[in-house]
Scaffold this motif. Structure first.
Motif, PDB file in Angstrom:
ATOM      1  N   TYR B  79       0.842  -1.139   0.102  1.00 39.02           N
ATOM      2  CA  TYR B  79       0.114   0.070  -0.200  1.00 39.02           C
ATOM      3  C   TYR B  79       0.858   1.269   0.055  1.00 39.02           C
ATOM      4  CZ  TYR B  79      -3.908   3.001   1.446  1.00 39.02           C
ATOM      5  OH  TYR B  79      -4.701   4.015   1.658  1.00 39.02           O
ATOM      6  N   ASP B  80       1.681   1.238   0.918  1.00 41.22           N
ATOM      7  CA  ASP B  80       2.707   2.405   0.795  1.00 41.22           C
ATOM      8  C   ASP B  80       3.414   2.643  -0.632  1.00 41.22           C
ATOM      9  OD1 ASP B  80       2.497   2.682   3.751  1.00 41.22           O
ATOM     10  OD2 ASP B  80       4.087   1.156   4.195  1.00 41.22           O
ATOM     11  N   VAL B  81       3.907   1.516  -0.868  1.00 41.69           N
ATOM     12  CA  VAL B  81       4.857   1.743  -2.154  1.00 41.69           C
ATOM     13  C   VAL B  81       3.748   2.059  -3.598  1.00 41.69           C
ATOM     14  CG1 VAL B  81       6.009   0.660  -4.063  1.00 41.69           C
ATOM     15  CG2 VAL B  81       6.544   0.184  -1.487  1.00 41.69           C
ATOM     16  N   GLY B  82       2.469   1.490  -3.598  1.00 38.18           N
ATOM     17  CA  GLY B  82       1.360   1.925  -4.500  1.00 38.18           C
ATOM     18  C   GLY B  82       1.383   3.607  -4.327  1.00 38.18           C
ATOM     19  N   TRP B  83       1.062   3.952  -2.915  1.00 32.55           N
ATOM     20  CA  TRP B  83       0.591   5.241  -2.688  1.00 32.55           C
ATOM     21  C   TRP B  83       1.725   6.226  -3.065  1.00 32.55           C
ATOM     22  CZ3 TRP B  83      -3.417   7.533   0.341  1.00 32.55           C
ATOM     23  CH2 TRP B  83      -3.464   9.013   0.618  1.00 32.55           C
ATOM     24  N   LYS B  84       2.771   5.872  -2.859  1.00 31.58           N
ATOM     25  CA  LYS B  84       4.079   6.840  -3.166  1.00 31.58           C
ATOM     26  C   LYS B  84       4.402   6.940  -4.834  1.00 31.58           C
ATOM     27  CE  LYS B  84       8.699   8.200  -1.582  1.00 31.58           C
ATOM     28  NZ  LYS B  84       9.498   8.149  -0.196  1.00 31.58           N
ATOM     29  N   GLU B 119      -1.733  -6.905  -4.276  1.00 28.23           N
ATOM     30  CA  GLU B 119      -3.070  -6.431  -4.103  1.00 28.23           C
ATOM     31  C   GLU B 119      -3.178  -4.998  -3.234  1.00 28.23           C
ATOM     32  OE1 GLU B 119      -5.557 -10.437  -4.418  1.00 28.23           O
ATOM     33  OE2 GLU B 119      -4.821  -9.852  -2.331  1.00 28.23           O
ATOM     34  N   ASP B 120      -2.153  -5.014  -2.155  1.00 34.73           N
ATOM     35  CA  ASP B 120      -2.210  -3.790  -1.249  1.00 34.73           C
ATOM     36  C   ASP B 120      -1.555  -2.608  -2.270  1.00 34.73           C
ATOM     37  OD1 ASP B 120      -3.212  -4.747   0.938  1.00 34.73           O
ATOM     38  OD2 ASP B 120      -1.346  -5.410   1.948  1.00 34.73           O
ATOM     39  N   CYS B 121      -0.586  -2.995  -3.183  1.00 34.94           N
ATOM     40  CA  CYS B 121      -0.162  -2.086  -3.924  1.00 34.94           C
ATOM     41  C   CYS B 121      -1.142  -1.363  -4.557  1.00 34.94           C
ATOM     42  CB  CYS B 121       1.084  -2.474  -4.713  1.00 34.94           C
ATOM     43  SG  CYS B 121       1.891  -1.620  -5.627  1.00 34.94           S
ATOM     44  N   ALA B 122      -2.022  -2.022  -5.332  1.00 33.83           N
ATOM     45  CA  ALA B 122      -3.086  -1.788  -6.207  1.00 33.83           C
ATOM     46  C   ALA B 122      -3.866  -0.499  -5.370  1.00 33.83           C
ATOM     47  CB  ALA B 122      -3.721  -2.761  -6.813  1.00 33.83           C
ATOM     48  N   ARG B 123      -4.371  -1.166  -4.269  1.00 33.92           N
ATOM     49  CA  ARG B 123      -5.172  -0.442  -3.269  1.00 33.92           C
ATOM     50  C   ARG B 123      -4.476   0.987  -2.812  1.00 33.92           C
ATOM     51  NH1 ARG B 123      -5.634  -5.430  -0.441  1.00 33.92           N
ATOM     52  NH2 ARG B 123      -7.619  -6.505  -0.988  1.00 33.92           N
ATOM     53  N   GLY B 124      -3.173   0.876  -2.842  1.00 32.69           N
ATOM     54  CA  GLY B 124      -2.426   2.139  -2.432  1.00 32.69           C
ATOM     55  C   GLY B 124      -2.447   3.121  -3.537  1.00 32.69           C
ATOM     56  N   LEU B 125      -2.347   2.493  -4.849  1.00 36.98           N
ATOM     57  CA  LEU B 125      -2.310   3.598  -6.103  1.00 36.98           C
ATOM     58  C   LEU B 125      -3.759   4.260  -5.959  1.00 36.98           C
ATOM     59  CD1 LEU B 125      -0.778   0.990  -8.526  1.00 36.98           C
ATOM     60  CD2 LEU B 125       0.037   3.216  -8.148  1.00 36.98           C
ATOM     61  N   ALA B 126      -4.817   3.392  -5.791  1.00 35.73           N
ATOM     62  CA  ALA B 126      -6.087   3.844  -6.126  1.00 35.73           C
ATOM     63  C   ALA B 126      -6.327   4.805  -4.875  1.00 35.73           C
ATOM     64  CB  ALA B 126      -7.242   2.521  -6.025  1.00 35.73           C
ATOM     65  N   ALA B 127      -5.867   4.524  -3.617  1.00 38.59           N
ATOM     66  CA  ALA B 127      -6.131   5.442  -2.575  1.00 38.59           C
ATOM     67  C   ALA B 127      -5.428   6.748  -2.653  1.00 38.59           C
ATOM     68  CB  ALA B 127      -5.920   4.776  -1.136  1.00 38.59           C
ATOM     69  N   ALA B 128      -4.382   6.783  -3.000  1.00 39.90           N
ATOM     70  CA  ALA B 128      -3.804   8.092  -3.372  1.00 39.90           C
ATOM     71  C   ALA B 128      -4.523   9.003  -4.389  1.00 39.90           C
ATOM     72  CB  ALA B 128      -2.169   7.645  -3.777  1.00 39.90           C
ATOM     73  N   ILE B 129      -4.702   8.338  -5.570  1.00 38.62           N
ATOM     74  CA  ILE B 129      -5.356   9.163  -6.446  1.00 38.62           C
ATOM     75  C   ILE B 129      -6.883   9.595  -5.808  1.00 38.62           C
ATOM     76  CG2 ILE B 129      -6.915   8.796  -8.474  1.00 38.62           C
ATOM     77  CD1 ILE B 129      -5.012   6.614  -9.431  1.00 38.62           C
ATOM     78  N   ALA B 130      -7.470   8.931  -5.053  1.00 46.16           N
ATOM     79  CA  ALA B 130      -8.863   9.357  -4.565  1.00 46.16           C
ATOM     80  C   ALA B 130      -8.443  10.393  -3.402  1.00 46.16           C
ATOM     81  CB  ALA B 130      -9.594   8.222  -4.069  1.00 46.16           C
ATOM     82  N   GLN B 131      -7.831  10.017  -2.729  1.00 41.07           N
ATOM     83  CA  GLN B 131      -7.307  10.850  -1.275  1.00 41.07           C
ATOM     84  C   GLN B 131      -6.721  12.163  -1.556  1.00 41.07           C
ATOM     85  OE1 GLN B 131      -6.529   8.542   2.159  1.00 41.07           O
ATOM     86  NE2 GLN B 131      -7.486   6.776   1.350  1.00 41.07           N
ATOM     87  N   LEU B 132      -5.711  11.989  -2.560  1.00 40.40           N
ATOM     88  CA  LEU B 132      -5.056  13.302  -2.945  1.00 40.40           C
ATOM     89  C   LEU B 132      -5.984  14.251  -3.834  1.00 40.40           C
ATOM     90  CD1 LEU B 132      -1.485  11.720  -3.331  1.00 40.40           C
ATOM     91  CD2 LEU B 132      -2.290  13.171  -1.369  1.00 40.40           C
TER      92      LEU B 132
END
Lengths: 338, 338
Positions: B79-84, B119-132
């Motif tokens: 999740y962290d890596v996807g977000w970043k 799967e967590d990486c994908a969630r992190g990507l999506a979360a960053a897009i949405a939350q940012l």
């Protein structure tokens, strides 16, 4: 620096390495270009004249997608890897019926990578763009970093020039199935590279087939041509004819029946090499990817445009690929299923 | 599969892995989107309403840009890596004054990577897009492959919504230099991660600072706001204030003089953590990257838009960065030079 030692990427900063490779990427001097703002800022800007941008991405990983040195001593150069990265990305835009407008490229480099390898990679990228005829396209940006393994990732943008994209889902019963580009040559080249014998054992065609594997020539004019001619479904043959035909079949909800007689013209020039390696030549034709030709379906009333060869037809029924109406499972379909 | 064992990516085909992660990437259900054609064909199609596409690319490499496990036991999640990955790419579009329209993402995965990590990486990507707040942006495609090391490369596209891009080269003498977002917090978080002591030794702010390092929050509204307000030069602060200010100075051919008093407000909240680690807090403010705030120059007649804080001014003369008119070399400028 000791002039007798090769300069490695660990000996340069990112800025110094960039300064060496950016000039090598220039392909559009004096020619029309889609680049509105090139490398050097936080991002580049590329023209999207019809208000849409086609985008795709492909990665090459050392020891998975290429080998720097083979059992027979053959070395894969930076030029080869740069060329192939550009070619496979440009092919994805071609497969939508579009023309490429830009590449961005990320290089992950082990510290011991010679700087000349990276410079050759940049030259290969630029050469593929120019020699494959991706007019207006340039490398507009990217990223450089260190890692344990060479990884080259490119993203490509393209324009549809106002046309509808040619998807995988548009094939209908009765349509003609046709191929542009080559089949099986890249797979034959890979088989030669993986064989232990010297390349010279395979005659003059040996080097040509290795070139087809290392520096594929996707037919970049054929995609837009097919779109203009009325192709209703298309993709690039990157994983083998059967497997990629299966993708059109699945997406379109139809069967694809391939004609072995039509495929023979691709097999004949490879027969001698296949015999020497003890391989069934049709394995390369049906299962070999990486030539990055196109597979398209044209409505029966559309004459096939130049560059396309009919190799079968779309049939109603289950979304499977058959060969002269027979199941292709015997031909190794299972090996290529994903 | 033995239910007691974790499913690894080596246990799935590319198609099976894709089928698991594509649904996790959906962020635009029922909302306006720039995606005209999403994943599943040879390429995706993204809207480029003003006829231009902004494009950039950034790569994260295991053991270089992130560590899966730290000396203090802290684990970096997928999740962290996807977000970043999403955040640093979205920031590049922000820094041009644009809004992101799509990401394409390539994942190079060691075979022993747990599927849950991906799967967590994908969630992190999506979360960053949405939350940012990257409204309209989605992951529209990418590539999956195997390698010895985790490598995540994203390319991002964006739109300038008809405006001119804000380049690095537009700063003029007398302009106000201003920052949006945070300074030094990501560097403080990295120092905590690299320290051997447990995170809890750093009080409640310890976890917050680690979050700033692992899941940065670039101020995505600020880029277009600055462009509309008349910012004439801008970039994202990814390598530290001094180094990135030096890039504006070099590109614009001017000096940038930073005001230590103005920077103090960023230092004060980090003072206690810096003391505990025995680090000069100004090293984080001046040298710490990865917060992905913005540094911009505004003509004197432009009121600073909301979200921006004046931290200095553009001065005529050599393209160097000074601190209260004194050379910054004493502040470690050489360490950050590239």
């Amino acid at each position: 620096m000791d002039p007798g030692r090769r300069l490695l990427v660990s000996g340069l900063s990112e800025t110094e390495l960039l300064a060496r490779i950016v000039p090598l990427l220039s392909v559009n001097a004096g020619r029309p270009t889609s680049t509105l703002l090139g490398p050097g800022d936080d991002a580049a800007i590329v023209a999207a004249p019809d208000g849409r941008t086609v985008i795709s991405m492909d990665t090459l990983v050392e020891d998975h997608d290429f080998r720097l040195i083979r059992p027979n001593g053959h070395r894969t150069s930076g030029y080869d890897v740069g060329w192939k990265s550009a070619a496979q990305n440009l092919s994805d835009i071609n497969a939508m019926g579009g023309s490429a407008t830009s590449l961005v490229v990320s290089l992950t480099l082990p510290p011991q990578t010679p700087v000349t390898w990276v410079e050759d990679c940049a030259r290969g990228l630029a050469a593929a763009i120019a020699q494959l005829g991706a007019n207006g396209c340039s490398v507009v940006g990217g990223d450089l970093g260190a890692g344990t393994q060479l990884v080259v990732t490119a993203a490509v943008t393209g324009t549809l020039e106002g046309r509808a994209p040619v998807l995988r889902s548009g094939a209908g019963a009765g349509y003609t199935v046709a191929v542009a580009g080559t089949l099986g040559r890249a797979a034959a080249g890979l088989a030669i590279l993986e064989d232990g014998r010297p390349v010279t054992d395979f005659g003059p065609s040996g080097e040509e087939l290795i070139d087809a594997q290392l520096r594929p020539h996707p037919p970049l004019a054929a995609g837009p041509t097919a779109a203009r001619a009325g192709a209703s479904a298309m993709l690039d043959i990157s994983d083998g004819l059967l497997r990629d035909a299966g993708r059109i079949a699945t997406a379109s909800g139809v069967g694809l029946d391939l004609d072995p007689d039509a495929l023979q013209q691709y097999a004949d020039p490879l027969q001698e090499t296949a015999d020497r390696l003890g391989i069934d030549v049709m394995d390369w034709i049906l299962g070999g990817g990486e030539d990055h030709g196109l597979l398209a379906a044209f409505p029966a009333e559309c004459p096939l445009p130049p560059g396309f060869t009919a190799v079968g037809s779309v049939v109603p029924g289950r979304p499977v690929v058959t060969l002269a109406s027979r199941a292709t499972v015997l031909r190794g379909w299972d090996h290529f299923a994903d």
